[in-house]
Design an enzyme around this catalytic site. Structure first.
Site, PDB file in Angstrom:
ATOM      1  N   GLY A 216       0.926  -1.296   0.059  1.00  0.00           N
ATOM      2  CA  GLY A 216      -0.434  -0.300   0.051  1.00  0.00           C
ATOM      3  C   GLY A 216       0.672   1.473  -0.446  1.00  0.00           C
ATOM      4  N   SER A 217       0.011   2.271   0.384  1.00  0.00           N
ATOM      5  CA  SER A 217       1.217   4.153   0.046  1.00  0.00           C
ATOM      6  C   SER A 217       2.425   3.410   1.120  1.00  0.00           C
ATOM      7  CB  SER A 217       0.163   4.304   1.432  1.00  0.00           C
ATOM      8  OG  SER A 217      -1.284   4.613   0.590  1.00  0.00           O
ATOM      9  N   THR A 218       2.675   2.567   2.216  1.00  0.00           N
ATOM     10  CA  THR A 218       4.616   3.338   2.398  1.00  0.00           C
ATOM     11  C   THR A 218       4.544   2.820   1.330  1.00  0.00           C
ATOM     12  OG1 THR A 218       4.044  -0.045   3.101  1.00  0.00           O
ATOM     13  CG2 THR A 218       3.505   1.412   4.853  1.00  0.00           C
ATOM     14  N   LYS A 220       5.141   4.034  -1.190  1.00  0.00           N
ATOM     15  CA  LYS A 220       5.336   6.027  -1.649  1.00  0.00           C
ATOM     16  C   LYS A 220       6.549   6.753  -1.144  1.00  0.00           C
ATOM     17  CE  LYS A 220       0.195   6.925  -1.577  1.00  0.00           C
ATOM     18  NZ  LYS A 220      -1.282   7.313  -1.301  1.00  0.00           N
TER      19      LYS A 220
END
Length: 487
Positions: A216-218, A220
């Site tokens: 997921g957004s980790t 990023k």
């Protein structure tokens, strides 16, 4: 007649020479490799009847020991803390073999390491086999804090010492008790083994370094590092404020969480975890995204941790962007073709904390002889440079913002600056996984941490990384930085 006798004699001499050469080869050249061969039944049986050294934590907790027993094997291996360290210690089993630290440091525990062999005359005359004690980098305090914070929810917590790469905690829920597997009643041990492997919750699986998940957004954090180092963005680069963007080569769109409108500068987009911004970055990078994430270890062999069978993390392959552009947009936000271990994401957080450097992760701190003398101490080593120091400094600031005023406020600790990144990862077959990666104190990092709560735990469809995983990280970091042993 004499000629025939000479021929027979010649053949006998040749056979004698061949046998002598073979025995010499086996005893002098291949002795060590045969001793270490797991298929050597004689050696395996001999090792089962020998005392093994202890396994202890760096704060003195006893994790494994050999106890004298009255049976053919003479010693029973026991694990006083059971499931708390089951995935780390592993076990020594008669028919199932060795796993974990028991396998990785088998020679040291058995005293076969040359540094554990005594050199004095008294040592040479001593018939008692030497043993070695393996001291781990993990602490009971940190491991218990991780277990307590997960509160029975499936997932993992990995904590690293940012300066050395030493693993301070690595706990997966559910875990298993290694004691039944070490039983000398082999049928009982096999039944327990089969039960562990039949359970759908997979308690024998060390999720922290052997299971992969969409991050997921980790992820990023990695996308931002690659883009900054490639020079295609800077903290002030503007992005449109939108709710979704069309994906090339398809008739689909990519939306922000809850269809929110976001954008602005790169720094603002990171703070609120804006999907559309990072999907655009992934498309702008193209194959450079695939190339850049290899600096973190993605798509390469797994991290060289001193535990058996670590899983490698994967992402989009270099050279595939031209025909698979939507997958690069998804990869940039930690979805699609990306799958990582919790250990991998803890190492990514460590890279930001340590000016772009990732240290070799390890669980062994030292090896001690029977008299307590340290005969070997682990020397920290650099594994990779994941990003430049200036990029790491920028990301340090971005991640502080996330905890101060963005999606990760639940990770705040009074008096300690925490830097982190949330993630809510969609995964087939159920609710999203809740992620959080962080390090603290942000000004002078001591610990990096990765947390995953599978399917969001009890929060289910309402789960987010900020709501579910960030408080777990805060609880563990508080125990480490503000507890009695924090110094």
């Amino acid at each position: 007649m004499n000629r025939a006798i000479r021929k027979v004699g010649f053949v006998v001499v040749l056979l004698f020479v061949a046998i002598t050469a073979q025995l010499t080869y086996l005893q002098l050249v291949r002795a060590n490799s045969l001793d270490d061969d797991p298929h050597n039944v004689r050696v395996a049986t001999r090792d089962l009847t020998r005392e093994r050294g202890a396994i202890v934590t760096s704060d003195g907790a006893l994790l494994a020991r050999s106890v004298p027993v009255d049976d053919q094997y003479k010693f029973q291996r026991t694990y006083p803390l059971g499931a708390l360290f089951g995935h780390i210690t592993g076990y020594q089993a008669i028919t199932l073999g060795n796993t974990g630290v028991e396998a990785q440091y088998d020679s040291e525990l058995l005293g076969r390491d040359v540094r554990l062999q005594g050199k004095s005359l008294a040592d040479l005359l001593n018939t008692h086999n030497p043993t070695g004690t393996v001291v781990l980098t993990l602490t009971r305090t940190a491991q218990q804090a991780a277990k307590t914070a997960l509160a029975g929810r499936r997932g993992s917590v990995v904590v690293l010492d940012t300066q050395t790469g030493g693993i301070v905690a690595m706990y997966s829920e559910p875990s298993f008790d290694p004691n039944p597997l070490a039983s000398h009643k082999t049928e009982d041990a096999k039944k327990y083994f089969d039960l562990l492997n039949a359970l759908p919750t997979k308690p024998a699986l060390a999720r922290s370094y052997r299971e992969r998940y969409p991050p997921g957004s980790t992820f990023k954090v990695l996308t931002t590092a690659v883009a900054l180092d490639a020079g295609i963005v800077n903290p002030a680069t503007p992005f449109p404020r939108v709710t979704n963007i069309p994906l090339p080569q398809s008739n689909r769109t990519l939306s922000n969480f809850n269809n929110e409108r976001c954008g602005g500068t790169l720094e603002e987009s990171f703070t609120v975890s804006c999907n559309t911004t990072f999907a655009r970055i992934g498309l702008a990078l193209g194959d450079r995204l695939a190339q850049g994430i290899t600096a973190f270890g993605i798509n390469d062999p797994p991290p060289p941790i001193d535990l058996p069978a670590a899983a490698r993390s994967i992402g989009p392959a270099d050279g595939t962007f031209k025909d698979n552009q939507p997958f690069f947009a998804l990869a940039a936000i930690g979805q699609g073709d990306v799958a990582v271990t919790p250990l991998q994401m803890a190492l990514a957080a460590e890279a930001v904390a340590d000016n772009g450097v990732i240290m070799v992760p390890h669980v062994m701190s030292a090896i001690r002889a029977s008299d307590g003398t340290v005969v070997r101490r682990y020397q920290p080593k650099v594994w990779r440079r994941a990003m430049t120091a200036p990029t790491a400094a920028i990301l340090n600031g971005f991640m502080r913002n996330v905890v101060a005023s963005g999606t990760g406020t639940a990770a705040q600790i009074p008096g300690i600056t925490v830097a982190g990144k949330t993630g809510t990862a969609q995964a087939p077959g159920g609710h999203p996984h809740a992620w959080f990666v962080a390090f603290a104190p942000a000004e002078a990092p001591r610990y990096a941490i990765a947390v995953i709560v599978e399917r969001g735990g009890t929060d289910g469809s309402e789960a987010t990384g900020g709501r579910v995983a960030a408080p777990v990280a805060a609880q563990v970091l508080t125990a480490l930085l503000k507890g009695p042993a924090s110094g």
